[in-house]
Design an enzyme around this catalytic site. Structure first.
Site, PDB file in Angstrom:
ATOM      1  N   THR A  72      59.977  94.033  32.962  1.00  0.00           N
ATOM      2  CA  THR A  72      59.752  92.704  33.540  1.00  0.00           C
ATOM      3  C   THR A  72      59.837  91.619  32.468  1.00  0.00           C
ATOM      4  OG1 THR A  72      58.436  93.492  35.409  1.00  0.00           O
ATOM      5  CG2 THR A  72      58.049  91.229  34.685  1.00  0.00           C
ATOM      6  N   ASN A 152      67.304 100.026  41.872  1.00  0.00           N
ATOM      7  CA  ASN A 152      66.061 100.784  41.800  1.00  0.00           C
ATOM      8  C   ASN A 152      65.647 101.418  43.121  1.00  0.00           C
ATOM      9  OD1 ASN A 152      65.760  97.746  41.991  1.00  0.00           O
ATOM     10  ND2 ASN A 152      63.790  98.391  42.860  1.00  0.00           N
ATOM     11  N   SER A 201      62.958  99.921  29.879  1.00  0.00           N
ATOM     12  CA  SER A 201      61.508 100.078  29.959  1.00  0.00           C
ATOM     13  C   SER A 201      61.140 101.527  29.674  1.00  0.00           C
ATOM     14  CB  SER A 201      61.003  99.674  31.348  1.00  0.00           C
ATOM     15  OG  SER A 201      59.590  99.758  31.423  1.00  0.00           O
ATOM     16  N   HIS A 203      58.579 103.562  30.216  1.00  0.00           N
ATOM     17  CA  HIS A 203      57.953 104.496  31.151  1.00  0.00           C
ATOM     18  C   HIS A 203      58.917 104.999  32.228  1.00  0.00           C
ATOM     19  CE1 HIS A 203      57.009 102.041  34.886  1.00  0.00           C
ATOM     20  NE2 HIS A 203      57.399 101.102  34.055  1.00  0.00           N
ATOM     21  N   THR A 239      51.368  90.573  18.427  1.00  0.00           N
ATOM     22  CA  THR A 239      51.172  91.755  17.596  1.00  0.00           C
ATOM     23  C   THR A 239      51.969  92.936  18.141  1.00  0.00           C
ATOM     24  OG1 THR A 239      48.947  91.010  17.044  1.00  0.00           O
ATOM     25  CG2 THR A 239      49.444  93.342  16.661  1.00  0.00           C
ATOM     26  N   CYS A 328      57.208  98.066  42.823  1.00  0.00           N
ATOM     27  CA  CYS A 328      56.731  96.679  42.719  1.00  0.00           C
ATOM     28  C   CYS A 328      56.697  95.976  44.066  1.00  0.00           C
ATOM     29  CB  CYS A 328      57.617  95.899  41.753  1.00  0.00           C
ATOM     30  SG  CYS A 328      57.566  96.525  40.071  1.00  0.00           S
TER      31      CYS A 328
END
Length: 387
Positions: A72, A152, A201, A203, A239, A328
């Site tokens: 995303t 998807n 992505s 995962h 970070t 989603c």
């Protein structure tokens, strides 16, 4: 009763090696990678080593790999980063499709509210966009084209190489590809001309959640979504998620090394599932059977007239975990935007099931899946609303 997880398009179980790596790094290398002391510098070296590994797996240069929090963010950074770059200009134009993942589709809708002109291209009944339609939509102020690699919900492959070839004749236009569902399932030719940005992505390919990447061709300028300490060459402040980044690079290497065997195995499972579900007349196939048009890991079926949440929860009660639409969008209970775009009616677009395979699945797992699908449909038949 054994449970069966057939929702790999939503998320995948991490490799055991990746789980161990992430755990070890959280305990050993907790320093901030921008710190000047030795522990910080060790962390920074691990980030750059992971960047080089990810680049090698993707056929890219290390400096072309930007680390993000996932698909995303990568998609938002690609779209907004291009369309907001260079300060205020005359109205800009984005070309995308009607079947994009919500992280692109809803971002495009948001950009419309910001004054960006957007063209949403249609697809044919197989779910593919036409290259001719892309060309016809180009305007003098077109700045970006964004088309996903693999859908998807359906697994349909878009003609990104042909679109890239077209756009190579328009040097002022950038081309972004959402590759979240493609990595490790469909070959990527990043070095080919025409593609400027590519999202992934972790995962989705057995890496940790909360980390992803955006491939950015050298020389492409992006307006950052978030300002911070100048990480990622100033394109993505914040970070570094060191355990996630290293875990992702490891998962990416393992996934790309095994891609050929995975494709062969998953196509066999896909053929088996399609053939066996022919014995369940209530279930209709929503995707092309022709394998050159699809990624191997997903099959989309519909039970017209049956509410999707009923289907999913009944199957869950039978030990089968899968999705309706994308993860989603599955809680919206609206007809699938993708299936509607492919010309299906609201009943068929509402009662869809997305079955997606993983590395752990074998032929006997598909046999058991079909057996439980039959049992579930038999129980639901009396509840079917009139069509």
């Amino acid at each position: 009763m054994k449970n069966y997880y057939f929702d790999h398009c939503a998320s995948t179980p991490p490799y055991e090696q990746v789980i161990q790596t992430v755990s070890e790094l959280m305990g050993l290398h907790y320093a901030n990678s921008t710190a000047l002391h030795r522990s910080g510098q060790e962390a920074a070296k691990l980030v750059e080593r992971a960047r080089a590994s990810a680049a090698q797996s993707l056929g890219a240069k290390p400096e072309e790999v930007l680390f993000t929090s996932g698909g995303t963010e990568s998609n938002n950074l690609a779209l907004k980063g291009i369309l907001f770059s260079g300060g205020r200009k005359a109205p800009r134009h984005l070309i995308t499709t009607s079947i994009e993942h919500s992280s692109v589709y809803n971002t495009a809708k948001q950009l419309e509210r910001f004054g960006i002109e957007v063209t949403f291209l249609p697809v044919d009944r197989t779910g593919r966009v036409s290259v001719a339609d892309v060309e016809a939509a180009i305007r003098p102020n077109t700045q970006l084209v964004s088309v996903m690699h693999v859908n998807n919900e359906t697994g349909v492959i878009q003609p990104i190489e042909e679109i890239a070839e077209l756009l190579s004749g328009y040097p002022q236009i950038r081309f972004h590809v959402d590759g979240v569902q493609a990595v490790g399932k469909v070959p990527l030719k990043w070095g080919a001309k025409g593609i400027d940005l590519y999202s992934g992505s972790a995962h989705k390919f057995r890496g940790p959640k909360g980390v992803g990447f955006l491939l950015k061709r050298e020389g492409i300028e992006l307006e950052p979504l978030q300002e911070g300490g100048g990480q990622e060459d100033g394109f993505r402040g914040g970070t570094h998620n060191l355990p996630g980044i290293v875990g992702m690079s490891q998962a990416l290497r393992l996934t790309m090394e095994s891609m050929a065997g995975r494709r062969e195995r998953m196509f066999a499972l896909r053929r088996q599932l399609i053939e066996q579900t022919r014995s369940i007349p209530e279930l209709l196939l929503n995707v092309p059977e022709e394998e050159r048009l699809v990624s191997p890991q997903v099959v989309n079926l519909s039970y017209p007239g049956m509410r999707p949440e009923v289907l999913v929860h009944m199957l869950e009660g039978n030990g089968v975990f899968l999705s309706t639409q994308s993860a989603c969008s599955s809680k919206s209970l609206k007809p699938s935007r993708v299936l509607l775009a492919m010309g299906m009616d609201a009943d068929r677009a509402s009662g869809s099931l997305r079955i997606s395979f993983g590395d752990e699945h074998e032929a006997e797992d598909v046999d058991e899946l079909v057996r439980r699908l039959k049992a579930t449909v038999a129980k639901l038949k009396p509840l079917e609303r009139s069509r």
